[in-house]
Design a protein around this motif. Structure first.
Motif, PDB file in Angstrom:
ATOM      1  N   ASP A 135     -17.059  18.454 -14.571  1.00  0.00           N
ATOM      2  CA  ASP A 135     -16.990  19.138 -15.856  1.00  0.00           C
ATOM      3  C   ASP A 135     -17.164  18.201 -17.039  1.00  0.00           C
ATOM      4  N   SER A 136     -17.247  16.891 -16.775  1.00  0.00           N
ATOM      5  CA  SER A 136     -17.340  15.996 -17.921  1.00  0.00           C
ATOM      6  C   SER A 136     -18.425  14.933 -17.807  1.00  0.00           C
ATOM      7  N   LYS A 137     -18.747  14.508 -16.587  1.00  0.00           N
ATOM      8  CA  LYS A 137     -19.630  13.345 -16.480  1.00  0.00           C
ATOM      9  C   LYS A 137     -21.073  13.687 -16.093  1.00  0.00           C
ATOM     10  N   THR A 138     -21.370  14.954 -15.879  1.00  0.00           N
ATOM     11  CA  THR A 138     -22.730  15.290 -15.471  1.00  0.00           C
ATOM     12  C   THR A 138     -23.603  15.535 -16.702  1.00  0.00           C
ATOM     13  N   VAL A 139     -24.914  15.482 -16.481  1.00  0.00           N
ATOM     14  CA  VAL A 139     -25.844  15.716 -17.586  1.00  0.00           C
ATOM     15  C   VAL A 139     -25.626  17.113 -18.158  1.00  0.00           C
ATOM     16  N   ARG A 140     -25.434  18.073 -17.256  1.00  0.00           N
ATOM     17  CA  ARG A 140     -25.192  19.447 -17.714  1.00  0.00           C
ATOM     18  C   ARG A 140     -23.953  19.535 -18.592  1.00  0.00           C
ATOM     19  N   ALA A 141     -22.891  18.911 -18.144  1.00  0.00           N
ATOM     20  CA  ALA A 141     -21.648  18.960 -18.919  1.00  0.00           C
ATOM     21  C   ALA A 141     -21.857  18.318 -20.286  1.00  0.00           C
ATOM     22  N   GLU A 142     -22.604  17.210 -20.309  1.00  0.00           N
ATOM     23  CA  GLU A 142     -22.816  16.523 -21.585  1.00  0.00           C
ATOM     24  C   GLU A 142     -23.683  17.357 -22.524  1.00  0.00           C
ATOM     25  N   ASN A 143     -24.527  18.248 -21.947  1.00  0.00           N
ATOM     26  CA  ASN A 143     -25.330  19.129 -22.792  1.00  0.00           C
ATOM     27  C   ASN A 143     -24.595  20.425 -23.116  1.00  0.00           C
ATOM     28  N   GLY A 144     -23.326  20.489 -22.752  1.00  0.00           N
ATOM     29  CA  GLY A 144     -22.550  21.684 -23.047  1.00  0.00           C
ATOM     30  C   GLY A 144     -22.776  22.821 -22.069  1.00  0.00           C
ATOM     31  N   GLU A 145     -23.493  22.547 -20.982  1.00  0.00           N
ATOM     32  CA  GLU A 145     -23.669  23.588 -19.966  1.00  0.00           C
ATOM     33  C   GLU A 145     -22.630  23.382 -18.871  1.00  0.00           C
ATOM     34  N   ARG A 146     -22.714  24.232 -17.852  1.00  0.00           N
ATOM     35  CA  ARG A 146     -21.747  24.130 -16.771  1.00  0.00           C
ATOM     36  C   ARG A 146     -22.449  23.811 -15.466  1.00  0.00           C
ATOM     37  N   VAL A 147     -21.817  23.013 -14.664  1.00  0.00           N
ATOM     38  CA  VAL A 147     -22.265  22.842 -13.294  1.00  0.00           C
ATOM     39  C   VAL A 147     -21.555  23.922 -12.487  1.00  0.00           C
ATOM     40  N   GLU A 148     -22.352  24.735 -11.793  1.00  0.00           N
ATOM     41  CA  GLU A 148     -21.760  25.790 -10.980  1.00  0.00           C
ATOM     42  C   GLU A 148     -21.009  25.148  -9.822  1.00  0.00           C
ATOM     43  N   LYS A 149     -19.745  25.482  -9.659  1.00  0.00           N
ATOM     44  CA  LYS A 149     -18.940  24.793  -8.655  1.00  0.00           C
ATOM     45  C   LYS A 149     -18.477  25.765  -7.571  1.00  0.00           C
ATOM     46  N   HIS A 150     -18.480  25.269  -6.344  1.00  0.00           N
ATOM     47  CA  HIS A 150     -18.027  26.080  -5.217  1.00  0.00           C
ATOM     48  C   HIS A 150     -17.116  25.225  -4.342  1.00  0.00           C
ATOM     49  N   ILE A 151     -16.093  25.858  -3.825  1.00  0.00           N
ATOM     50  CA  ILE A 151     -15.216  25.158  -2.892  1.00  0.00           C
ATOM     51  C   ILE A 151     -15.615  25.548  -1.473  1.00  0.00           C
ATOM     52  N   LEU A 152     -15.767  24.544  -0.623  1.00  0.00           N
ATOM     53  CA  LEU A 152     -15.994  24.811   0.793  1.00  0.00           C
ATOM     54  C   LEU A 152     -14.840  24.151   1.543  1.00  0.00           C
ATOM     55  N   ILE A 153     -14.058  24.979   2.203  1.00  0.00           N
ATOM     56  CA  ILE A 153     -12.934  24.432   2.957  1.00  0.00           C
ATOM     57  C   ILE A 153     -13.406  24.172   4.381  1.00  0.00           C
ATOM     58  N   THR A 154     -13.314  22.947   4.815  1.00  0.00           N
ATOM     59  CA  THR A 154     -13.780  22.588   6.158  1.00  0.00           C
ATOM     60  C   THR A 154     -12.595  22.138   6.998  1.00  0.00           C
ATOM     61  N   ARG A 155     -12.844  22.068   8.302  1.00  0.00           N
ATOM     62  CA  ARG A 155     -11.844  21.620   9.278  1.00  0.00           C
ATOM     63  C   ARG A 155     -10.583  22.469   9.188  1.00  0.00           C
ATOM     64  N   TYR A 156     -10.811  23.767   8.995  1.00  0.00           N
ATOM     65  CA  TYR A 156      -9.682  24.680   8.882  1.00  0.00           C
ATOM     66  C   TYR A 156      -9.217  25.077  10.270  1.00  0.00           C
ATOM     67  N   ASP A 157      -7.949  24.857  10.508  1.00  0.00           N
ATOM     68  CA  ASP A 157      -7.372  25.172  11.816  1.00  0.00           C
ATOM     69  C   ASP A 157      -6.404  26.337  11.637  1.00  0.00           C
ATOM     70  N   ALA A 158      -6.848  27.504  12.089  1.00  0.00           N
ATOM     71  CA  ALA A 158      -6.057  28.717  11.842  1.00  0.00           C
ATOM     72  C   ALA A 158      -4.659  28.589  12.442  1.00  0.00           C
ATOM     73  N   GLY A 159      -4.586  27.991  13.624  1.00  0.00           N
ATOM     74  CA  GLY A 159      -3.295  27.858  14.284  1.00  0.00           C
ATOM     75  C   GLY A 159      -2.336  27.008  13.476  1.00  0.00           C
ATOM     76  N   ARG A 160      -2.831  25.857  13.037  1.00  0.00           N
ATOM     77  CA  ARG A 160      -1.963  24.965  12.276  1.00  0.00           C
ATOM     78  C   ARG A 160      -1.627  25.565  10.919  1.00  0.00           C
ATOM     79  N   ALA A 161      -2.591  26.294  10.344  1.00  0.00           N
ATOM     80  CA  ALA A 161      -2.304  26.946   9.061  1.00  0.00           C
ATOM     81  C   ALA A 161      -1.198  27.975   9.234  1.00  0.00           C
ATOM     82  N   ALA A 162      -1.243  28.702  10.358  1.00  0.00           N
ATOM     83  CA  ALA A 162      -0.231  29.727  10.624  1.00  0.00           C
ATOM     84  C   ALA A 162       1.138  29.085  10.808  1.00  0.00           C
TER      85      ALA A 162
END
Lengths: 229, 271
Positions: free
Chosen positions: B160-187
């Motif tokens: 949100d601050s160091k990219t060219v887009r951010a410096e031009n007042g635009e936004r970098v579209e951000k997505h979270i990808l959760i990996t190595r998710y272990d349903a059993g351990r989460a439960a």
């Protein structure tokens, strides 16, 4: 040779200089005008001290005697008449101020009273979450965050701190010695809260408060964190 | 319209390179023209995961320094004709990248490809900054554990601050990808829940990739998991993530412990 006889005459140096002079334009009846002048003078007695005026007689038709009388009346009020204007030379007698011509209007600049300096904004609004690693320093006033303050982030404010989300990082309010500053948050999970140098770390914050809306304030030399509502 | 997508994370070992390869392959399978770029200079890995390590002649640094032309360094994937790789250098150190050089290469890649997928090194050093510098979109890869989530938060702040887009007042579209998710351990509460992660990061979720042996197996044979075992749970998760990235509405599958009983039986048998 007559070279030695030639006298070296000192040069007379002429310089132009212009002054702004006030102009009085008396109107008939003169007696009323003079009493009006008196009333003005009563309001600010020192206004014409050292400021000679020019008398504009174009609006009135006065005899030489009347002019003499008028000048006397004005001078009796401690106002010096610098010259006359708007009257024929024939009506003037010896001893009167000289006739002036060629005067030009000048715009008297009204000095506008200085506007009071725009009040510095005393509040900083952040409409995004404050992320881990970010440090917001605002010594001039309050900080309001419309989101969470992540753990690893810090907010330093001269005034109070308001967090409309979870406060997981550090919040330091009243850093300039403002012990009246407070910290408010929707959800207190802070690493550290401090007001005017008095602080509590996560361990010292009552476990029963965690995750609840809370406010922190100073009471003397100790920090009180109490639930909101 | 070329898009530059950076795959990044604060912490190492969360699955950036796996994700880059899998997403790159998935996008290529969907018909997009894709290049995956390895920014992890000094520790090149993407070529291994893509199975192209024996075909590397020139690399990113060579192109940045003008030793080679960009087309010479691009390696075409053997399985997908829409997929290309720009490998990193193993011999040069991470300071060999320059902002101008990276900018030039990204601009050139934008002309040819639909997607430029950049595999970022871990951390917040210059390499990571350069990888995200010209990004239009970002996938922040996170494991459901506190250290990973906190570092991801930091990275989001930098996006949100160091990219060219951010410096031009635009936004970098951000997505979270959760990996190595272990349903059993989460439960069992041994992992952060999805809700916790999303609450902390306050960023939209792109997908949840379950912990799986398939990922490791694919990586070891040098094939993106989406190609190697397309029917596996992680491959399906990556495919769904790719479709969401392209703007489709896909229902979020939260990996459950449906195979729990089977695993339990197998586990017992093994023991």
């Amino acid at each position: 040779m007559s070279a030695g006889a030639e006298t070296v005459r000192p040069l007379i140096r002429l310089r132009g200089r212009s002054y702004v002079a006030f102009v009085f334009s008396p109107v008939v009846p003169i007696a009323d005008w003079l009493s009006e002048l008196d009333a003005t003078l009563a309001g600010s007695p020192g206004f014409f001290v050292g400021k000679p005026i020019v008398l504009d007689l174009s609006a009135v038709d006065l005899s030489p005697l009347a002019i003499t009388h008028l000048i006397k009346s004005i001078e009796s009020r401690n106002i010096r008449v610098l010259g006359l204007e708007g009257v024929e030379q024939a009506r003037l007698s010896l001893g009167m101020p000289p006739l002036l011509s060629g005067g030009r209007h000048c715009a008297v600049q009204e000095i506008e009273p200085e506007k009071p300096q725009l009040q510095q904004p005393t509040s900083l609004l952040l409409d995004q979450p404050v992320r881990s690693g970010q440090s917001i320093v605002f010594p001039d006033g309050d900080v309001t965050v419309l989101g969470a303050v992540s753990s690893g982030a810090e907010i330093v404010a001269g005034g109070s701190i308001h967090v409309y989300g979870a406060l997981r990082g550090r919040a330091m309010a009243g850093v300039n010695g403002n012990s009246a500053a407070r910290i408010y948050c929707q959800k207190i999970e802070a690493e550290l809260v401090a007001i005017d140098g008095y602080y509590q770390t996560a361990e010292q914050i009552d476990a029963a408060l965690r995750g609840r809306a809370a406010q922190a304030r100073l009471e003397g030399h100790s920090m009180k964190i109490v639930p909101l509502n | 319209m070329a898009k530059v997508l950076v795959v990044t994370s604060g912490k190492g070992g969360v699955g950036k390179t796996t994700t880059t390869a899998a997403m790159g392959a998935a996008l290529a399978q969907a018909g997009e023209k894709v290049v995956v770029v390895d920014f992890d200079v000094g520790l090149r890995n993407l070529d291994l995961v893509m199975g192209a390590e024996r075909r590397v002649v020139f690399d990113l640094i060579n192109v940045v320094h003008g030793v080679a032309k960009l087309p010479q360094a691009l390696i075409r994937d053997k399985r997908l004709e829409n997929l290309w790789l720009l490998p990193a250098s193993q011999t040069k150190d991470k300071d060999a990248l320059t902002e101008d050089g990276v900018g030039r290469i990204i601009a050139e890649l934008r002309k040819t490809f639909d997607w430029v997928v950049c595999d970022s090194p871990a951390g917040i050093e210059r390499g990571a900054m350069l990888a995200m510098r010209y990004a239009d979109e970002a996938i922040i890869v996170t494991n459901p554990e506190v250290s990973s989530v906190r570092d991801s938060d930091r990275i989001i702040g930098m996006l949100d601050s160091k990219t060219v887009r951010a410096e031009n007042g635009e936004r970098v579209e951000k997505h979270i990808l959760i990996t190595r998710y272990d349903a059993g351990r989460a439960a069992r509460g041994e992992m952060l829940s999805i809700d916790d992660v999303l609450e902390i990061l306050a960023t939209p979720l792109l997908g949840i990739v379950p912990e799986s042996q398939d990922v490791l197996r694919a990586s070891n044979v040098g094939c993106p998991v989406t190609l190697n075992s397309p029917a596996s749970a992680p491959a399906r998760a990556y495919h769904d993530a790719m479709r969401r990235l392209l703007g489709e509405e896909v229902e979020m599958q939260i990996p459950s412990e449906r195979k729990g009983l089977m695993n339990l039986l197998l586990g017992r048998r093994a023991a």
